[in-house]
Design an enzyme around this catalytic site. Structure first.
Site, PDB file in Angstrom:
ATOM      1  N   SER A  73      -6.376  -5.997  -6.645  1.00 24.62           N
ATOM      2  CA  SER A  73      -7.594  -6.608  -6.104  1.00 24.62           C
ATOM      3  C   SER A  73      -8.733  -6.531  -7.115  1.00 24.62           C
ATOM      4  CB  SER A  73      -8.015  -5.891  -4.823  1.00 24.62           C
ATOM      5  OG  SER A  73      -8.569  -4.641  -5.165  1.00 24.62           O
ATOM      6  N   THR A  74      -9.764  -7.303  -6.872  1.00 28.75           N
ATOM      7  CA  THR A  74     -10.922  -7.255  -7.778  1.00 28.75           C
ATOM      8  C   THR A  74     -11.534  -5.852  -7.755  1.00 28.75           C
ATOM      9  OG1 THR A  74     -12.129  -8.215  -5.929  1.00 28.75           O
ATOM     10  CG2 THR A  74     -11.589  -9.684  -7.731  1.00 28.75           C
TER      11      THR A  74
ATOM     12  N   ARG B 256     -10.449   1.627 -10.684  1.00 23.73           N
ATOM     13  CA  ARG B 256      -9.550   2.767 -10.912  1.00 23.73           C
ATOM     14  C   ARG B 256      -9.650   3.238 -12.364  1.00 23.73           C
ATOM     15  NH1 ARG B 256      -4.028   1.090  -7.726  1.00 23.73           N
ATOM     16  NH2 ARG B 256      -4.999   0.849  -5.690  1.00 23.73           N
TER      17      ARG B 256
ATOM     18  N   GLU C 272      -0.648 -12.708  12.360  1.00 21.73           N
ATOM     19  CA  GLU C 272      -0.233 -11.494  13.069  1.00 21.73           C
ATOM     20  C   GLU C 272      -0.145 -10.386  12.020  1.00 21.73           C
ATOM     21  OE1 GLU C 272       0.465 -11.143  16.362  1.00 21.73           O
ATOM     22  OE2 GLU C 272      -0.189 -13.223  16.648  1.00 21.73           O
TER      23      GLU C 272
ATOM     24  N   ASP D 247       0.828  -1.201   0.000  1.00 22.49           N
ATOM     25  CA  ASP D 247       0.000   0.000   0.000  1.00 22.49           C
ATOM     26  C   ASP D 247       0.868   1.258   0.000  1.00 22.49           C
ATOM     27  OD1 ASP D 247      -2.402   1.188  -0.061  1.00 22.49           O
ATOM     28  OD2 ASP D 247      -3.053   0.545   1.939  1.00 22.49           O
TER      29      ASP D 247
ATOM     30  N   ASN E 228      -9.771  -3.120  -7.607  1.00 18.81           N
ATOM     31  CA  ASN E 228      -8.888  -2.171  -8.298  1.00 18.81           C
ATOM     32  C   ASN E 228      -9.313  -1.879  -9.737  1.00 18.81           C
ATOM     33  OD1 ASN E 228      -5.885  -3.317  -6.608  1.00 18.81           O
ATOM     34  ND2 ASN E 228      -7.253  -1.645  -6.114  1.00 18.81           N
ATOM     35  N   TRP E 229     -10.200  -2.723 -10.262  1.00 20.40           N
ATOM     36  CA  TRP E 229     -10.679  -2.463 -11.625  1.00 20.40           C
ATOM     37  C   TRP E 229     -11.452  -1.145 -11.689  1.00 20.40           C
ATOM     38  CZ3 TRP E 229      -8.638  -4.982 -15.507  1.00 20.40           C
ATOM     39  CH2 TRP E 229      -8.186  -6.291 -15.329  1.00 20.40           C
TER      40      TRP E 229
ATOM     41  N   GLY F 256       0.367   5.386  -4.518  1.00 21.12           N
ATOM     42  CA  GLY F 256      -0.247   6.648  -4.946  1.00 21.12           C
ATOM     43  C   GLY F 256       0.243   7.803  -4.084  1.00 21.12           C
TER      44      GLY F 256
END
Lengths: 241, 470
Positions: free
Chosen positions: A57-58, A63, A196, A12, A60-61, A15
């Site tokens: 990720s699914t 974007r 964890e 992460d 993210n499409w 951006g």
């Protein structure tokens, strides 16, 4: 000895990294490549045998199409650039997800080639979650279970897990989510049940081997109980669910 | 040999059939290739081959289908055998017409069929002789009788093949000397097929390796075949006699014979070798093929990717024409091209008479539609230009009909869904990622994908493999 068997990274902050430098978001993705390669090497040399990276990720499409397009090209370029090195280092590469027809055909071919090339390697298994959704995997497993006509009273956690994609993947022991964000984001939901979590503040493009080692160190100092109050353990999650 | 009630229920070739053993060996491919050439020189067969066969564009598919078909006919199970014979006869019944010189031909002609059996027998004998394995008089007689049974099964009788081995040789010599001719089919097999043979599926990934290998192996294979042909035939057809060719030919046959004798049986079986050529089936060669696959993957990954490659999802109308539609490779789209597609699907799915007829009818309807829309000069064929000019506005009703029938015949359990096994039967690959999430295909999705593939609008790996696999 107190090493996590399976480490997963939620990469992460690309951006934000770019925004801090007044660069387009895609520059952040570009800079992420170095971090990925550094972490793979750090994990491998530390003796981690399973590494998973959350690449796309699914969700993210959603974007902007141009960003998705560039991201796909970057992934393809990175695969072609690093395939021989990954193979030489004994890394078996797998891609988890990969169901969307929007993934460009040449990229699919390269990913298939990379999986074919490295399929026999055993030193470390790198699972790249690409077009991945944890809930979707669970639904897929449920469908597969129903199709296999298993009687309801014979369904156990273990037998259910056998129907997940790449069912030989062990539970995740440690999840590293960079940039300080503290969410699960639909990532390998089944496998992270007892993981964890550590949340380093560093943004993913700046994440390096030293940060990775720090995270391993944090993990070692954690007391893992797996729900038990009487005894605590700092061993790996092997044998627990 | 007549088909009695006992013959219907028992293994007509006998448990120790010589033919069944030989057909299972990879070296039988040498005999089949040689026999094909001698068959092609027969005016009737040569014409049928030139007009209908896809052997030039899809030699590997043809070889695999021939091997499968022979194995089915020789099967001890009478149901498998009869089903295959009926299918073969329906397939041949569709092949008749006139050749380029206006002479009529018919693939069911009994005399031509007897010649096919004759060349196969003689080539099998030659193969054994040249690879250092002698068939004694008794074995040769038995082999001949088995070929006569083979012909009887296909043709209903065997009157055109002499009753005894003694009568066979004069008959054979007579046909070679008086009936065979130097026609287009012979020239095409010797000089075009072997020089341009497309890479087998397993080697598609490395065109360079294949081209270089073929440049060396092609002429050698031609020389080996020519040197193994009967002398009167070479004289009649004026084939070249190259120095050293006989030694090379004897070496090739002897190697094949020694390999069959001394290598592990699982390596020299025809299905192992076919499996090596076709990556979609499982054989003992799996390890070798996996290693080769890994090498190919590495090669593809380290070769610089062409920039345009990123966008190439849709085949151009022109490429689609030559890779998918023009099955016979003559540069035109004609009925035999569409019939070849129907034939391939029918063979793969081992369709019964009714389903096969429906499939052919659907293809015929599409052909009529294509002709009406695309055949601007009304010459019974569609040229590449005619197709490219109108590809975008192709009519769709005929295609939808084909997709519908294809769905019906693939969906064997009639649950209105194509499940994993049915998909594998049709495409010989596991489910692709283009499949709906629940692991099956609905009629709507199936029809949509088929139509967009066949009209050249959308590329599909599965259909490409089904219809372009050489």
């Amino acid at each position: 000895m107190l090493l996590p068997r399976h480490v997963a990274c939620v990469m992460d902050g690309n951006g934000r990294w770019a925004a801090q430098r007044s660069l387009p978001r895609t520059a952040g993705h570009e800079a992420a490549e170095a971090a990925v390669m550094d972490v793979i090497e750090a994990a491998r040399s530390a003796g981690v045998t399973w590494l998973s990276l959350y690449a796309f990720s699914t969700e993210n499409w959603r974007r902007p199409a141009a960003e998705v397009d560039i991201l796909m090209r970057l992934v393809r370029r990175a695969i072609r650039k690093h395939a021989p090195a990954l193979h030489a280092r004994g890394v078996r590469c797998r891609f988890l997800g990969m169901a969307d027809p929007r993934i460009p055909q040449p990229l699919v071919r390269d990913i298939t080639d990379l999986m074919t090339l490295t399929g026999d390697n055993r030193r470390m298994t790198l699972t790249v979650a690409f077009d991945h959704g944890g809930r979707r995997d669970i639904v897929a497993a449920a469908r597969s279970l129903i199709r296999s006509a298993t009687p309801a009273d014979q369904v156990t956690e273990d037998s259910f897990a056998q129907h997940l994609p790449y069912s030989d993947t062990p539970d995740v022991d440690l999840v590293i989510r960079t940039s300080g964000e503290q969410r699960i984001s639909n990532f390998m939901l089944w496998q992270v049940a007892y993981a964890e979590w550590v949340f380093p503040q560093v943004l993913w493009p700046d994440f390096r081997a030293t940060h990775f080692w720090e995270c391993l160190d944090t993990y070692r100092r954690r007391q893992r109980r797996f729900g038990d109050v009487r005894q605590s353990t700092t061993l790996t999650g092997e044998g627990h669910r | 040999m007549s088909r009695t009630t006992t013959a219907e229920t028992t293994d007509v070739f006998g448990a120790d059939s010589i033919l069944r053993r030989l057909v299972g060996e990879a070296r039988w491919g040498l005999a089949v290739t040689r026999a094909t050439l001698l068959e092609a020189a027969h005016p009737q067969i040569g014409a049928a081959l030139m007009e209908n066969s896809t052997f030039l564009t899809h030699p590997w598919r043809r070889l695999r289908n021939t091997a499968t078909s022979s194995r089915r006919i020789l099967s001890p199970d009478p149901r498998v055998r009869d089903r295959e014979v009926a299918r073969l006869n329906r397939l041949h019944a569709r092949m008749s017409g006139t050749d380029a010189q206006g002479r009529p031909y018919d693939a069911t002609d009994p005399e031509a069929r007897a010649w096919v059996a004759a060349t196969l027998f003689e080539s099998t004998v030659a193969m054994c002789r040249l690879s250092g394995e002698t068939l004694d008089a008794g074995e040769m007689r038995r082999l001949y009788d088995e070929y006569r049974i083979f012909l009887t099964l296909i043709d209903g009788d065997n009157e055109h093949l002499p009753a005894t081995l003694q009568e066979f040789w004069p008959y054979y010599d007579h046909v070679v000397e008086n009936r065979l001719e130097n026609n287009d089919a012979v020239g095409v097999i010797l000089y075009r097929l072997l020089a341009n043979v497309p890479a087998p599926p397993a080697l598609r990934g490395h065109p360079l390796v294949w081209t270089v290998g073929r440049a060396v192996a092609g002429p050698l294979a031609t020389a080996v075949i020519i040197a193994s042909l009967p002398e009167p035939f070479c004289r009649r057809v004026a084939l070249p006699d190259l120095p050293g060719a006989r030694t090379l030919m004897q070496g090739a046959y002897l190697t094949a014979g020694l390999a069959t004798r001394y290598l592990p049986e699982s390596w020299t079986r025809v299905d192992s070798v076919m499996g090596l050529l076709d990556p979609s089936s499982a054989t003992p060669w799996d390890t070798v093929r996996r290693k080769a696959g890994q090498a190919a993957a590495l090669l593809r990954l380290i070769t610089p990717a062409p920039a345009a490659d990123d966008q190439q999802v849709v085949l151009s109308a022109d490429r689609f024409f030559s890779e998918v539609l023009d099955q016979t490779g003559d540069g035109y789209l004609r009925w035999p091209d569409l019939a070849a597609m129907a034939r391939e699907v029918a063979t793969r799915l081992d369709l019964g008479e009714q389903d096969e007829e429906r499939l052919f009818q659907a293809y015929a309807a599409w052909w009529r539609e294509l002709q009406a829309a695309l055949d601007g000069d009304d010459d019974g064929r569609v040229t590449r230009q005619e197709y490219a000019a109108a590809a975008a506005s192709l009519p769709g009703a005929g295609l939808i009909k084909i997709a519908d029938v294809l769905f019906d015949v693939t969906d064997v359990d009639d649950d209105q869904k194509i499940d994993a096994q049915e998909y594998r039967d049709l495409f010989r690959t596991a489910f692709g990622r283009d499949l709906a999430g629940d692991g099956s295909y609905s009629r709507g999705a199936f029809v949509r994908q088929f139509v967009s593939f066949m009209s050249g609008q959308e590329h599909s790996e599965a259909y490409s493999t089904l219809l372009t696999q050489a």
